[in-house]
Design a protein around this motif. Structure first.
Motif, PDB file in Angstrom:
ATOM      1  N   SER A 112      88.632  10.145   6.186  1.00 27.54           N
ATOM      2  CA  SER A 112      89.575   9.042   6.414  1.00 27.54           C
ATOM      3  C   SER A 112      89.644   8.560   7.625  1.00 27.54           C
ATOM      4  CB  SER A 112      91.106   9.652   6.009  1.00 27.54           C
ATOM      5  OG  SER A 112      91.178  10.485   7.265  1.00 27.54           O
ATOM      6  N   ILE A 113      90.118   7.473   8.021  1.00 24.84           N
ATOM      7  CA  ILE A 113      90.170   6.757   9.227  1.00 24.84           C
ATOM      8  C   ILE A 113      91.041   6.927  10.174  1.00 24.84           C
ATOM      9  CG2 ILE A 113      89.780   4.500  10.353  1.00 24.84           C
ATOM     10  CD1 ILE A 113      88.748   3.637   7.643  1.00 24.84           C
ATOM     11  N   THR A 172      86.466   9.439  13.442  1.00 21.64           N
ATOM     12  CA  THR A 172      86.740   8.189  13.467  1.00 21.64           C
ATOM     13  C   THR A 172      85.694   7.438  13.008  1.00 21.64           C
ATOM     14  OG1 THR A 172      85.654   7.629  15.489  1.00 21.64           O
ATOM     15  CG2 THR A 172      87.852   8.113  15.776  1.00 21.64           C
ATOM     16  N   VAL A 173      86.050   6.291  12.429  1.00 20.80           N
ATOM     17  CA  VAL A 173      85.105   5.226  11.725  1.00 20.80           C
ATOM     18  C   VAL A 173      85.004   3.984  12.477  1.00 20.80           C
ATOM     19  CG1 VAL A 173      84.242   4.281   9.717  1.00 20.80           C
ATOM     20  CG2 VAL A 173      84.913   6.454   9.563  1.00 20.80           C
ATOM     21  N   LEU A 174      83.958   3.721  13.094  1.00 20.21           N
ATOM     22  CA  LEU A 174      83.900   2.391  13.734  1.00 20.21           C
ATOM     23  C   LEU A 174      83.459   1.443  12.900  1.00 20.21           C
ATOM     24  CD1 LEU A 174      84.640   1.225  16.580  1.00 20.21           C
ATOM     25  CD2 LEU A 174      82.032   1.318  17.165  1.00 20.21           C
ATOM     26  N   LYS A 175      84.049   0.231  12.644  1.00 24.33           N
ATOM     27  CA  LYS A 175      83.818  -0.640  11.567  1.00 24.33           C
ATOM     28  C   LYS A 175      82.639  -1.593  12.321  1.00 24.33           C
ATOM     29  CE  LYS A 175      87.584  -0.351   8.536  1.00 24.33           C
ATOM     30  NZ  LYS A 175      88.884  -0.885   7.954  1.00 24.33           N
ATOM     31  N   GLN A 182      81.830   8.905  13.668  1.00 29.23           N
ATOM     32  CA  GLN A 182      82.070  10.026  14.709  1.00 29.23           C
ATOM     33  C   GLN A 182      82.895  11.006  14.476  1.00 29.23           C
ATOM     34  OE1 GLN A 182      83.908   9.017  18.681  1.00 29.23           O
ATOM     35  NE2 GLN A 182      82.367  10.113  19.449  1.00 29.23           N
ATOM     36  N   ALA A 183      82.499  12.364  14.614  1.00 29.59           N
ATOM     37  CA  ALA A 183      83.354  13.518  14.325  1.00 29.59           C
ATOM     38  C   ALA A 183      83.305  14.305  15.644  1.00 29.59           C
ATOM     39  CB  ALA A 183      82.862  14.316  13.103  1.00 29.59           C
ATOM     40  N   ILE A 184      84.419  14.866  16.167  1.00 28.20           N
ATOM     41  CA  ILE A 184      84.342  15.799  17.333  1.00 28.20           C
ATOM     42  C   ILE A 184      85.102  17.090  16.806  1.00 28.20           C
ATOM     43  CG2 ILE A 184      84.826  16.145  19.592  1.00 28.20           C
ATOM     44  CD1 ILE A 184      84.802  12.955  19.726  1.00 28.20           C
TER      45      ILE A 184
END
Lengths: 214, 163
Positions: A112-113, A172-175, A182-184
């Motif tokens: 999910s975003i 996060t997902v950068l459109k 990106q996953a942290i």
């Protein structure tokens, strides 16, 4: 005369004899046969017309459905995911995504975003502290995995965390084009960052899952 | 026409040849004149073309024709545009009647179709009361009553005419 006829009515003989003399004119018969044949032709034409109308309606319906399916196939993977509730056991039983939501893109599971989507956190690190791995995926994209001792996690509400098992992860997902994931996450004092570019959501989440579960 | 196990198909020439007289008699019994009878005659057979898929077998075909012919004739007779200007005497171009037969036909025709049709089916087509009830969609007792009243009415009229 009438008396005899009345007697005959009782056994029906007179009635029979009278009707025996009554015949449909031949001209009527020939005429009606012609008209019946014409009527049959009309009926056949009607049937054909009805069938062709049905065929047209069927073809139109099929074309609309195909167009809709094509739109779903072409548009959805490009970043218009359908948000729905997560269903257990689709791919990962122990992934808990933010607010229990999961995005389906076509038939794939995606993360999910985050509400903070659009901002990729700074990854400035001292080179010697970082341990980087690069993975090329089947779809031609690239996943970069980086381990560092510096925290990169933004201060966000707990409700925005995603989870794989007990491990909280900020995703996060950068459109952009291609989409950048990106996953942290932090564990045992180490910070792990996974960036996927030009990869499919499935590939990214597969890799993320593998790393967290390692 | 075809064997019972095959789907029943209708040969128009055969049907018209076999049943046209029956249809004509029924229609003439109700309308009494050629002008109306011709319309009802054609309408009956044209309806058969439209409904031929519903016909199951020969027996069904005959019963169907009787019912439709009588309905078509009744519709024409009760139609507001109906122009019944002819009597039986003008329709007999091909029929050779004795005076008695003609008179009897006139009297049968002048009865209500409720009476004349059962009389025709019973005496001429030799249907049983049960079969007539089935064809006309009426109760057997009703058919018996209609036949009895029809006969009585016919007798009365013939007696009057014979005086």
């Amino acid at each position: 005369m009438a008396v005899e006829m009345i007697k005959d009515i009782e056994n029906g003989d007179m009635i029979k004899t009278a009707y025996d003399e009554l015949h449909a004119p031949d001209s009527w018969k020939q005429d009606v046969i012609l008209k019946m044949k014409e009527e049959e032709k009309k009926n056949e034409c009607k049937k054909e017309t009805t069938q062709s109308h049905r065929l047209i309606r069927f073809a139109t319906g099929t074309a609309i459905l195909c167009a809709a399916a094509l739109c779903l196939f072409l548009i959805l993977p490009k970043g218009a995911p359908i948000t729905t509730k997560m269903e257990d056991g689709i791919y990962y039983e122990d992934i808990e995504l933010k607010n229990g939501e999961i995005h389906f893109v076509s038939n794939r599971v995606a993360i999910s975003i985050s509400p903070n989507a659009g901002a990729v956190f700074s990854t400035e690190q001292e080179a010697e502290e970082n341990q980087t791995e690069v993975l090329l995926t089947e779809s031609g994209g690239m996943i970069t995995f980086e381990k560092t001792q510096k925290s990169k996690l933004p201060e966000i509400a707990e409700s925005n965390w995603s989870y794989i098992g007990e491990q909280p992860i900020y995703v996060t997902v950068l459109k952009t084009e291609p989409v950048r994931y990106q996953a942290i996450y932090e564990t045992d004092g180490e910070t792990y960052e996974l960036i996927g570019e030009g990869v499919t959501q499935r590939e990214f989440i597969d890799e993320l899952y593998r790393l967290v579960k390692k | 026409m075809n064997s019972p196990e095959e789907k029943f198909t209708i040969d128009y020439e055969y049907v018209v040849e076999k049943y046209s007289d029956m249809v004509y008699r029924i229609i003439m019994t109700i309308t009494g004149n050629n002008e109306d009878a011709k319309d009802a005659f054609q309408e009956t057979f044209l309806r058969l073309v439209r409904s031929q898929e519903k016909i199951k077998d020969e027996e069904h075909l005959k019963a169907w024709l009787i019912r439709v012919a009588s309905n078509c004739a009744k519709t024409i007779v009760t139609s507001p545009w109906n122009k019944r200007t002819q009597g039986f005497e003008e329709n007999t171009e091909e029929a050779v009647y004795t005076e008695e037969e003609h008179s009897l036909l006139e009297e049968v025709r002048s009865l209500s179709p409720n009476y004349s049709l059962p009389i025709y089916l019973f005496y001429y087509e030799e249907y049983s009361i049960k079969e007539i009830a089935g064809i006309l969609g009426k109760n057997e007792n009703t058919v018996k009553t209609l036949l009895s009243r029809g006969r009585t009415e016919l007798k009365k009229r013939l007696e009057k005419g014979g005086e």
